[in-house]
Design an enzyme around this catalytic site. Structure first.
Site, short mmCIF file in Angstrom:
data_model
loop_
_atom_site.label_atom_id
_atom_site.label_comp_id
_atom_site.label_asym_id
_atom_site.label_seq_id
_atom_site.Cartn_x
_atom_site.Cartn_y
_atom_site.Cartn_z
N GLY A 1 1.27 -3.52 -12.73
CA GLY A 1 1.59 -4.85 -12.23
C GLY A 1 0.35 -5.63 -11.85
O GLY A 1 0.39 -6.55 -11.04
N GLY B 1 1.80 -1.15 -17.06
CA GLY B 1 0.72 -0.72 -16.18
C GLY B 1 1.17 -0.72 -14.74
O GLY B 1 2.28 -0.28 -14.42
N ALA C 1 3.53 -9.36 -23.82
CA ALA C 1 4.50 -9.97 -24.73
C ALA C 1 4.93 -8.97 -25.79
O ALA C 1 6.12 -8.83 -26.09
CB ALA C 1 3.89 -11.21 -25.37
N HIS D 1 -13.96 2.91 -6.00
CA HIS D 1 -15.23 3.47 -6.46
C HIS D 1 -15.28 4.97 -6.24
O HIS D 1 -15.67 5.73 -7.12
CB HIS D 1 -16.39 2.81 -5.72
CG HIS D 1 -16.96 1.65 -6.47
ND1 HIS D 1 -17.53 1.81 -7.71
CD2 HIS D 1 -17.04 0.33 -6.18
CE1 HIS D 1 -17.92 0.62 -8.16
NE2 HIS D 1 -17.63 -0.29 -7.24
N GLU D 2 -14.84 5.38 -5.04
CA GLU D 2 -14.90 6.80 -4.69
C GLU D 2 -14.01 7.64 -5.60
O GLU D 2 -14.27 8.80 -5.82
CB GLU D 2 -14.47 7.00 -3.22
CG GLU D 2 -15.47 6.48 -2.22
CD GLU D 2 -16.85 7.08 -2.42
OE1 GLU D 2 -16.96 8.30 -2.65
OE2 GLU D 2 -17.82 6.29 -2.38
N LEU D 3 -12.93 7.01 -6.12
CA LEU D 3 -12.00 7.77 -6.97
C LEU D 3 -12.59 8.02 -8.36
O LEU D 3 -12.15 8.91 -9.07
CB LEU D 3 -10.69 7.00 -7.12
CG LEU D 3 -9.74 7.13 -5.95
CD1 LEU D 3 -8.55 6.20 -6.13
CD2 LEU D 3 -9.25 8.58 -5.82
N ARG E 1 -0.46 -8.27 -24.63
CA ARG E 1 0.08 -6.90 -24.52
C ARG E 1 1.44 -6.90 -23.81
O ARG E 1 2.35 -6.19 -24.21
CB ARG E 1 -0.91 -5.99 -23.81
CG ARG E 1 -2.16 -5.75 -24.65
CD ARG E 1 -2.95 -4.53 -24.19
NE ARG E 1 -4.22 -4.47 -24.89
CZ ARG E 1 -4.35 -4.09 -26.16
NH1 ARG E 1 -3.29 -3.69 -26.84
NH2 ARG E 1 -5.54 -4.09 -26.74
N GLY F 1 -1.96 -6.67 -14.44
CA GLY F 1 -2.45 -7.43 -15.60
C GLY F 1 -2.39 -8.92 -15.40
O GLY F 1 -3.39 -9.63 -15.61
N LEU F 2 -1.25 -9.43 -14.94
CA LEU F 2 -1.11 -10.89 -14.79
C LEU F 2 -1.95 -11.42 -13.62
O LEU F 2 -2.41 -12.55 -13.65
CB LEU F 2 0.35 -11.27 -14.61
CG LEU F 2 1.20 -11.17 -15.89
CD1 LEU F 2 2.64 -11.53 -15.62
CD2 LEU F 2 0.64 -12.07 -16.98
#
Ligand SMILES: Nc1ncnc2c1ncn2[C@@H]1O[C@H](COP(=O)(O)OP(=O)(O)O)[C@@H](O)[C@H]1O
Ligand SMILES: [Mg+2]
Length: 439
Positions: free
Chosen positions: A403, A401, A343, A228-230, A341, A405-406
């Site tokens: 790692g 990305g 795949a 959140h802070e980022l 994506r 997503g899955l």
């Protein structure tokens, strides 16, 4: 020394001692001839004496005298001796008992006795129920004793063993749940309450589980707070970038582009982390609408195909008719989009990706995304669903990305009570399947 130790030690030791003592005593008595004679014989000799006395008493003191005499005999013997007069009446009025005994076929003897006037009576004596077979000498007695001993020791062993394994099973179940990621699992109070090592182990286990749970919650809170802070500095960075682009007038365009790409990557990461935390939190509300899964898949296929590079056939989707499933549209969309994506990124550029939907009998749904890439080594198939896991760190970092997503897809599927798994498709390529349970 420990309590459980003594429980096991004393139970085993005492039962072995008791058993040996009993066996030893019996064998010793047999050896000394105390049971050299079958106890049945001893009994029948006693009965013989009573019969002889009865005959004498009848002759000397008549019927009343015999009645008195018999009533004085101890019940154990009296219930085996009967005297019937000439008209068929038992002199103590026990005709019914006599009939039952006669019908039972128990070995018996009969004798004629007379009183002083020559009035005849019949005296019946019966053998005892096989007496003290447990104490009888010989093979049969030994086998019987062994059977009784086996039965008693089986009971003792059963209670000892189940007293040990029942609480251990509960511990095992709780630790399996923890291992599967359910940090709320506890052993709880054991019944009956135990004050030995197993009881202590259960308490320690629960303390450890609470500790793990608190730690995990603290970790997640930290991750969420940092993410959140980022966000705000990232937003300000984007604004500053735009201004710099205008002021810099093309001199530093390359560097600024680089900064923009990196800050976009950072933004995706922050959003993915927040998404994962949101989706894997069991307490967050989950949408519950009628979702037309077939429509959702066809829309997704279109969206992803639209972004496919030139020459790629994109996502092939053959299903058509509508199929309603109750769930959270947003979560399902994100999960399947992630699979598509991935795949598209891994498939052979000219072969595209196949998306399919099957309804199993019973109503469970199987959604499969299959590509024509290189697939994965068997040992990676489970790991790719873990957060930040990438098979080829350097290559995947460039192309994909972070790692996450899955992991996000997996969390979304689990919130629907479903499962996600990957396998190598026959003919090459990876097939990732989402199973949604019947409703
Ligand atoms: N279709 C696929 N074929 C081969 N490997 C894949 C495929 N999908 C995912 N993977 C592997 O699984 C890893 C994790 O995937 P994911 O969680 O989506 O992370 P990311 O896509 O951000 O790298 C990827 O880095 C990649 O190595
Ligand atoms: Mg991905």
């Amino acid at each position: 020394m420990s309590r459980l130790f003594w429980k096991i030690f004393l139970t085993m030791w005492l039962s072995i001692v008791a058993f040996s003592a009993a066996m030893g005593t019996i064998n010793d008595m047999i050896a000394r001839g105390q049971w050299a004679e079958d106890p049945a014989n001893i009994f029948s000799r006693g009965m013989e004496r009573i019969s002889q006395r009865s005959a004498r008493v009848l002759y000397e003191r008549g019927r009343e005298g015999l009645v008195e005499e018999l009533q004085a005999v101890p019940l154990i013997a009296r219930s085996h001796i009967f005297v019937v007069d000439d008209s068929g009446v038992e002199i103590l009025g026990r005709d019914a008992a006599l009939r039952t005994l006669t019908q039972s076929g128990r070995p018996s003897t009969q004798a004629r006795i007379v009183d002083v006037d020559g009035e005849p009576y019949t005296l019946h004596t019966f053998a005892r129920v096989p007496p003290g077979a447990l104490l009888a000498p010989g093979l049969q007695g030994t086998l019987l004793r062994l059977m009784v001993a086996a039965l008693i020791s089986a009971l003792v062993s059963y209670f000892l063993a189940s007293g040990l394994t029942t609480p251990l099973k509960r511990l095992r179940d709780a630790s399996r749940k923890i291992a599967e990621g359910d940090l709320q699992a506890r052993v709880g109070k054991l019944k009956p309450v135990r004050h030995d090592e197993i009881g202590e182990l259960a308490e320690d286990f629960d303390r450890m589980a609470s500790h793990l749970e608190t730690m995990q919650q603290a970790n997640q809170r930290l991750l969420r707070d940092v993410s959140h802070e980022l966000r705000s500095p990232l937003a300000r960075l984007t604004v500053a970038l735009e201004i710099a682009r205008k002021k810099g007038a093309g001199q530093v365009a390359n560097e600024l582009n680089r900064i923009e790409t990196e800050s976009q990557r950072l933004e995706t990461l922050v959003n993915d982390v927040l998404g994962l935390l949101r989706e894997s939190s069991e307490t967050a509300p989950r949408g519950d609408q009628d979702v037309d899964i077939a429509r959702l898949l066809s829309e997704l296929a279109e969206t992803v195909s639209y972004e496919a590079p030139e020459g790629s056939p994109g996502v092939a989707w053959a299903g058509s008719e509508s199929l309603i499933y109750r769930g959270d549209r947003e979560l399902l969309w994100r999960a399947i989009e992630n699979l598509l994506r991935n795949a598209m990124r891994h498939t052979e550029p000219d072969r595209g990706v196949v998306l399919s939907l099957d309804q199993e009998h019973g109503g469970a749904l199987a959604i499969t995304v299959r590509d024509y890439g290189t697939g994965l080594p068997e040992e990676e198939l489970d790991k790719i669903f873990k957060p930040f896991y990438r098979v080829q760190e350097s290559r995947d970092r460039k192309s994909g990305g972070h790692g996450l997503g899955l992991s996000i897809a997996s969390a979304a599927v689990r919130r629907h009570g479903g499962e996600i798994s990957a396998s190598n498709a026959p003919g090459g390529g990876l097939a990732v399947t989402i199973l949604l349970p019947a409703q």
